[in-house]
Scaffold this motif. Structure first.
Motif, mmCIF file in Angstrom:
data_model
loop_
_atom_site.group_PDB
_atom_site.id
_atom_site.type_symbol
_atom_site.label_atom_id
_atom_site.label_comp_id
_atom_site.label_asym_id
_atom_site.label_seq_id
_atom_site.Cartn_x
_atom_site.Cartn_y
_atom_site.Cartn_z
ATOM 1 N N GLU A 120 0.838 -1.112 0.140
ATOM 2 C CA GLU A 120 -0.188 0.162 0.064
ATOM 3 C C GLU A 120 0.825 1.153 -0.007
ATOM 4 O O GLU A 120 0.556 2.130 -0.611
ATOM 5 C CB GLU A 120 -0.864 0.223 1.258
ATOM 6 N N LEU A 121 1.840 1.290 0.758
ATOM 7 C CA LEU A 121 2.984 2.343 0.820
ATOM 8 C C LEU A 121 3.568 2.488 -0.319
ATOM 9 O O LEU A 121 3.759 3.692 -1.184
ATOM 10 C CB LEU A 121 3.845 2.163 1.826
ATOM 11 N N SER A 122 3.764 1.449 -1.361
ATOM 12 C CA SER A 122 4.454 1.516 -2.379
ATOM 13 C C SER A 122 3.649 2.181 -3.632
ATOM 14 O O SER A 122 3.973 2.848 -4.245
ATOM 15 C CB SER A 122 4.872 -0.095 -2.952
ATOM 16 N N GLU A 123 2.485 1.804 -3.634
ATOM 17 C CA GLU A 123 1.467 2.411 -4.514
ATOM 18 C C GLU A 123 1.112 3.840 -4.359
ATOM 19 O O GLU A 123 1.272 4.610 -5.078
ATOM 20 C CB GLU A 123 0.135 1.578 -4.196
ATOM 21 N N LEU A 124 1.190 4.471 -3.185
ATOM 22 C CA LEU A 124 1.069 5.791 -2.685
ATOM 23 C C LEU A 124 2.481 6.325 -3.035
ATOM 24 O O LEU A 124 2.293 7.446 -3.825
ATOM 25 C CB LEU A 124 1.001 5.907 -1.256
ATOM 26 N N ARG A 177 4.249 5.517 -5.684
ATOM 27 C CA ARG A 177 4.125 5.555 -7.082
ATOM 28 C C ARG A 177 3.464 6.490 -7.737
ATOM 29 O O ARG A 177 3.558 7.139 -8.772
ATOM 30 C CB ARG A 177 3.675 4.122 -7.729
ATOM 31 N N ARG A 178 2.130 6.878 -7.018
ATOM 32 C CA ARG A 178 1.351 8.039 -7.365
ATOM 33 C C ARG A 178 1.545 9.390 -6.728
ATOM 34 O O ARG A 178 1.105 10.241 -7.077
ATOM 35 C CB ARG A 178 -0.034 7.620 -6.739
ATOM 36 N N LYS A 179 2.759 9.504 -5.867
ATOM 37 C CA LYS A 179 3.239 10.750 -5.086
ATOM 38 C C LYS A 179 2.106 11.177 -4.542
ATOM 39 O O LYS A 179 1.824 12.438 -4.859
ATOM 40 C CB LYS A 179 3.880 11.753 -6.380
ATOM 41 N N ALA A 180 1.411 10.286 -3.870
ATOM 42 C CA ALA A 180 0.117 10.766 -3.052
ATOM 43 C C ALA A 180 0.770 10.482 -1.532
ATOM 44 O O ALA A 180 1.585 9.835 -1.300
ATOM 45 C CB ALA A 180 -0.829 10.006 -3.273
ATOM 46 N N LEU A 181 -0.020 11.160 -0.646
ATOM 47 C CA LEU A 181 -0.056 11.019 0.863
ATOM 48 C C LEU A 181 -1.572 10.184 1.362
ATOM 49 O O LEU A 181 -2.374 10.362 0.604
ATOM 50 C CB LEU A 181 0.042 12.201 1.574
ATOM 51 N N PRO A 182 -1.362 9.644 2.069
ATOM 52 C CA PRO A 182 -2.529 8.933 2.825
ATOM 53 C C PRO A 182 -3.649 10.068 2.903
ATOM 54 O O PRO A 182 -3.186 11.061 3.567
ATOM 55 C CB PRO A 182 -2.356 8.315 4.099
#
Length: 146
Positions: A26-30, A32-37
């Motif tokens: 899940e962290l890897s996907e964030l 990758r998208r340059k997003a924060l939770p």
């Protein structure tokens, strides 16, 4: 397996993180998208490698060595409207100690040891978020019989 054990333990012990603890994927996907939770606070549990405790012992067709299996718990707290993250510091501090209390001294039923604190460090306090990493070790034993 140990990552999911830690996720379950932290989520179960800390009300503020109930349903807000995830693993590395899940962290890897964030990232990758340059997003924060979107939710805050939030935690991610990641495997962080192995560290040898000794050189090991060999003899009579067997080898044993004690190692620490290390895991990182990355904590995330939003600091809306506060670019430096100063307003989030009391929240992150309380969360750090809650995670330490939930993890240290506990070990899964099949473990030979219990988790211990290795270190903690601030990773970032910018862009309206505070990110802090805690590293925990769990003593394991390598056993090879030939």
């Amino acid at each position: 397996m140990l990552v999911s054990d830690l996720v379950t333990r932290i989520a179960g012990e800390i009300d503020a993180l109930d349903d807000r603890v995830q693993g590395a994927a899940e962290l890897s996907e964030l990232v990758r998208r340059k997003a924060l939770p979107q939710a805050s606070p939030f935690a991610f549990v990641l495997p962080n490698g192995l560290i040898a405790r000794n050189q090991g012992d060999a003899g009579a067709a067997a080898f044993t060595q004690m190692v620490d299996e290390v895991f990182a718990v990355v904590l995330f707290v939003r600091a809306s409207g506060d670019v430096t993250g100063a307003k989030a510091l009391p929240t992150i501090d309380a969360l750090i100690w809650a995670v330490i209390e939930a993890v240290c001294g506990w070990g899964p039923d099949d473990a030979i040891g219990v988790f211990h604190m290795r270190r903690g460090q601030l990773l970032s306090a910018e862009a309206g978020a505070v990110i802090y990493q805690l590293d925990f070790g769990l003593q394991q034993q390598v056993r090879i019989i030939s």
